[in-house]
Scaffold this motif. Structure first.
Motif, PDB file in Angstrom:
ATOM      1  N   GLY A 191      28.731  -7.859 -50.984  1.00  0.00           N
ATOM      2  CA  GLY A 191      27.774  -6.985 -51.657  1.00  0.00           C
ATOM      3  C   GLY A 191      27.807  -7.184 -53.164  1.00  0.00           C
ATOM      4  N   ASP A 192      29.018  -7.339 -53.731  1.00  0.00           N
ATOM      5  CA  ASP A 192      29.149  -7.569 -55.161  1.00  0.00           C
ATOM      6  C   ASP A 192      28.504  -8.887 -55.565  1.00  0.00           C
ATOM      7  N   ALA A 193      28.679  -9.908 -54.725  1.00  0.00           N
ATOM      8  CA  ALA A 193      28.086 -11.216 -55.039  1.00  0.00           C
ATOM      9  C   ALA A 193      26.564 -11.124 -55.078  1.00  0.00           C
ATOM     10  N   ARG A 194      25.994 -10.396 -54.125  1.00  0.00           N
ATOM     11  CA  ARG A 194      24.533 -10.225 -54.112  1.00  0.00           C
ATOM     12  C   ARG A 194      24.073  -9.446 -55.345  1.00  0.00           C
ATOM     13  N   ALA A 195      24.797  -8.357 -55.655  1.00  0.00           N
ATOM     14  CA  ALA A 195      24.419  -7.530 -56.807  1.00  0.00           C
ATOM     15  C   ALA A 195      24.530  -8.331 -58.097  1.00  0.00           C
ATOM     16  N   ARG A 196      25.557  -9.154 -58.187  1.00  0.00           N
ATOM     17  CA  ARG A 196      25.754  -9.981 -59.381  1.00  0.00           C
ATOM     18  C   ARG A 196      24.604 -10.971 -59.546  1.00  0.00           C
ATOM     19  N   THR A 197      24.223 -11.612 -58.442  1.00  0.00           N
ATOM     20  CA  THR A 197      23.114 -12.578 -58.479  1.00  0.00           C
ATOM     21  C   THR A 197      21.808 -11.898 -58.869  1.00  0.00           C
TER      22      THR A 197
ATOM     23  N   ALA B 269      18.400  -0.408 -66.701  1.00  0.00           N
ATOM     24  CA  ALA B 269      17.782  -0.356 -65.367  1.00  0.00           C
ATOM     25  C   ALA B 269      18.439  -1.366 -64.436  1.00  0.00           C
ATOM     26  N   ALA B 270      18.728  -2.565 -64.944  1.00  0.00           N
ATOM     27  CA  ALA B 270      19.387  -3.587 -64.127  1.00  0.00           C
ATOM     28  C   ALA B 270      20.801  -3.155 -63.744  1.00  0.00           C
ATOM     29  N   LEU B 271      21.522  -2.562 -64.701  1.00  0.00           N
ATOM     30  CA  LEU B 271      22.894  -2.113 -64.429  1.00  0.00           C
ATOM     31  C   LEU B 271      22.899  -0.957 -63.430  1.00  0.00           C
ATOM     32  N   LYS B 272      21.950  -0.062 -63.566  1.00  0.00           N
ATOM     33  CA  LYS B 272      21.903   1.111 -62.696  1.00  0.00           C
ATOM     34  C   LYS B 272      21.663   0.721 -61.245  1.00  0.00           C
ATOM     35  N   ASP B 273      20.813  -0.258 -61.023  1.00  0.00           N
ATOM     36  CA  ASP B 273      20.429  -0.636 -59.657  1.00  0.00           C
ATOM     37  C   ASP B 273      21.310  -1.715 -59.044  1.00  0.00           C
ATOM     38  N   HIS B 274      22.027  -2.481 -59.873  1.00  0.00           N
ATOM     39  CA  HIS B 274      22.744  -3.639 -59.338  1.00  0.00           C
ATOM     40  C   HIS B 274      24.187  -3.704 -59.814  1.00  0.00           C
ATOM     41  N   SER B 275      24.785  -2.551 -60.041  1.00  0.00           N
ATOM     42  CA  SER B 275      26.205  -2.481 -60.388  1.00  0.00           C
ATOM     43  C   SER B 275      26.739  -1.114 -60.021  1.00  0.00           C
ATOM     44  N   THR B 276      27.910  -1.094 -59.405  1.00  0.00           N
ATOM     45  CA  THR B 276      28.537   0.184 -59.048  1.00  0.00           C
ATOM     46  C   THR B 276      29.936   0.304 -59.653  1.00  0.00           C
ATOM     47  N   HIS B 277      30.354  -0.707 -60.408  1.00  0.00           N
ATOM     48  CA  HIS B 277      31.702  -0.709 -60.978  1.00  0.00           C
ATOM     49  C   HIS B 277      31.674  -0.322 -62.458  1.00  0.00           C
ATOM     50  N   ASN B 278      32.816  -0.484 -63.111  1.00  0.00           N
ATOM     51  CA  ASN B 278      32.935  -0.066 -64.505  1.00  0.00           C
ATOM     52  C   ASN B 278      32.159  -0.985 -65.436  1.00  0.00           C
ATOM     53  N   ILE B 279      31.717  -0.403 -66.558  1.00  0.00           N
ATOM     54  CA  ILE B 279      30.978  -1.135 -67.577  1.00  0.00           C
ATOM     55  C   ILE B 279      31.682  -0.885 -68.912  1.00  0.00           C
TER      56      ILE B 279
ATOM     57  N   GLU C 117      29.006 -15.622 -67.603  1.00  0.00           N
ATOM     58  CA  GLU C 117      29.658 -15.234 -66.355  1.00  0.00           C
ATOM     59  C   GLU C 117      31.167 -15.369 -66.516  1.00  0.00           C
ATOM     60  N   GLU C 118      31.868 -14.262 -66.321  1.00  0.00           N
ATOM     61  CA  GLU C 118      33.317 -14.212 -66.436  1.00  0.00           C
ATOM     62  C   GLU C 118      33.944 -14.096 -65.049  1.00  0.00           C
ATOM     63  N   PRO C 119      35.245 -14.429 -64.911  1.00  0.00           N
ATOM     64  CA  PRO C 119      35.909 -14.293 -63.606  1.00  0.00           C
ATOM     65  C   PRO C 119      35.851 -12.870 -63.050  1.00  0.00           C
ATOM     66  N   ASP C 120      35.881 -11.877 -63.947  1.00  0.00           N
ATOM     67  CA  ASP C 120      35.903 -10.480 -63.493  1.00  0.00           C
ATOM     68  C   ASP C 120      34.565  -9.785 -63.648  1.00  0.00           C
ATOM     69  N   GLY C 121      33.507 -10.537 -63.988  1.00  0.00           N
ATOM     70  CA  GLY C 121      32.214  -9.879 -64.111  1.00  0.00           C
ATOM     71  C   GLY C 121      31.209 -10.695 -64.902  1.00  0.00           C
ATOM     72  N   VAL C 122      30.238  -9.990 -65.450  1.00  0.00           N
ATOM     73  CA  VAL C 122      29.165 -10.600 -66.246  1.00  0.00           C
ATOM     74  C   VAL C 122      29.179  -9.957 -67.623  1.00  0.00           C
TER      75      VAL C 122
ATOM     76  N   THR D  83      28.781  -6.293 -76.938  1.00  0.00           N
ATOM     77  CA  THR D  83      28.926  -6.944 -75.643  1.00  0.00           C
ATOM     78  C   THR D  83      29.089  -5.899 -74.548  1.00  0.00           C
ATOM     79  N   ILE D  84      28.510  -6.185 -73.403  1.00  0.00           N
ATOM     80  CA  ILE D  84      28.553  -5.270 -72.258  1.00  0.00           C
ATOM     81  C   ILE D  84      29.161  -6.044 -71.100  1.00  0.00           C
ATOM     82  N   LEU D  85      30.399  -5.702 -70.749  1.00  0.00           N
ATOM     83  CA  LEU D  85      31.076  -6.385 -69.643  1.00  0.00           C
ATOM     84  C   LEU D  85      30.875  -5.571 -68.368  1.00  0.00           C
ATOM     85  N   VAL D  86      30.132  -6.152 -67.447  1.00  0.00           N
ATOM     86  CA  VAL D  86      29.866  -5.515 -66.153  1.00  0.00           C
ATOM     87  C   VAL D  86      30.871  -6.052 -65.160  1.00  0.00           C
ATOM     88  N   GLN D  87      31.777  -5.213 -64.698  1.00  0.00           N
ATOM     89  CA  GLN D  87      32.863  -5.664 -63.832  1.00  0.00           C
ATOM     90  C   GLN D  87      32.406  -5.739 -62.370  1.00  0.00           C
ATOM     91  N   TYR D  88      32.890  -6.808 -61.672  1.00  0.00           N
ATOM     92  CA  TYR D  88      32.616  -6.992 -60.236  1.00  0.00           C
ATOM     93  C   TYR D  88      33.921  -7.340 -59.545  1.00  0.00           C
TER      94      TYR D  88
END
Length: 221
Positions: free
Chosen positions: A75-81, A135-145, A100-105, A216-221
């Motif tokens: 699910g995280d891979a799909r949300a990240r894409t 809007a992108a973060l709200k719909d396609h991320s559920t982890h910490n920012i 693209e970082e090892p722990d997120g975007v 910078t905004i690090l979106v964790q996955y």
């Protein structure tokens, strides 16, 4: 004579009685031994059946755990894409940079789009970019920012911001507040001031300073 024979017969029966008792006792012991062996064999079979069931249950639990662990990753891979796809337009316009970082975007927004020099109030022209990112973060991320403010190496000392630490922290906080207003859960967000300690470009020329002033905004996955 008859009496003598009767006495001999009684004597023989008395001598034979102990042997018959031993035979009966031996039969009883043998029967009990067979019974206990049978019970032991039944118990062994039950224990073996229980072990098999426990092994089957363990394998089932492991399989379910592996499936549950794989599901969020998928699910995280799909949300990240999907997040990268939504942000591509902003990247192509040069309004943001994406790494693209090892722990997120990591999404980087140049400070000139967001703030006036030496200030931490969001410019009205920045709302469109931040709204699309939110809007992108709200719909396609559920982890910490994690939102980080970065400045250049030019020292600052004003009545409002005594150093680049305060300025970078205030800028990160301003972006976080905007994201909260856009509906992103506050508990997922953190604002950090980095001052000039993580430069994007080494140097003290105008180009380096402009590149280093960013959020910078690090979106964790």
């Amino acid at each position: 004579m008859a009496d003598e024979r009767n006495r001999l017969k009684i004597s023989d029966e008395n001598e034979a009685s102990p042997e018959r008792w031993l035979l009966s006792y031996s039969d009883l012991v043998t029967t009990l031994m067979v019974l206990f062996l049978a019970l032991y064999a039944i118990q062994l079979a039950k224990n073996r059946e229980l072990e098999v069931k426990m092994l089957e249950t363990t394998h089932s639990v492991k399989a379910q755990s592996a499936s549950a662990a794989a599901s969020p990753n998928a699910g995280d891979a799909r949300a990240r894409t999907e997040l990268l796809s939504l942000l591509k337009a902003l990247h192509d316009k040069g309004q943001i940079n994406i790494n693209e970082e090892p722990d997120g975007v990591e999404i980087a927004i140049n400070a000139r789009i967001l703030f006036h020099a030496g200030d931490a109030h969001l410019l009205p022209d920045s709302y469109d970019v931040l709204e699309q990112v939110a809007a992108a973060l709200k719909d396609h991320s559920t982890h910490n920012i994690l939102v980080e403010g970065h400045t250049d190496s030019t020292p600052i000392a004003t009545a409002k911001y005594e150093s680049n630490w305060e300025l970078s922290s205030a800028r990160a906080g301003a972006v976080v507040r905007y994201f909260v207003d856009q509906g992103i859960e506050p508990h997922r967000l953190a604002a950090i001031g980095r001052s000039d300690n993580i430069p994007l470009m080494i140097g003290d020329d105008a180009a380096a300073r402009a590149a280093n002033r960013r959020v910078t905004i690090l979106v964790q996955y």
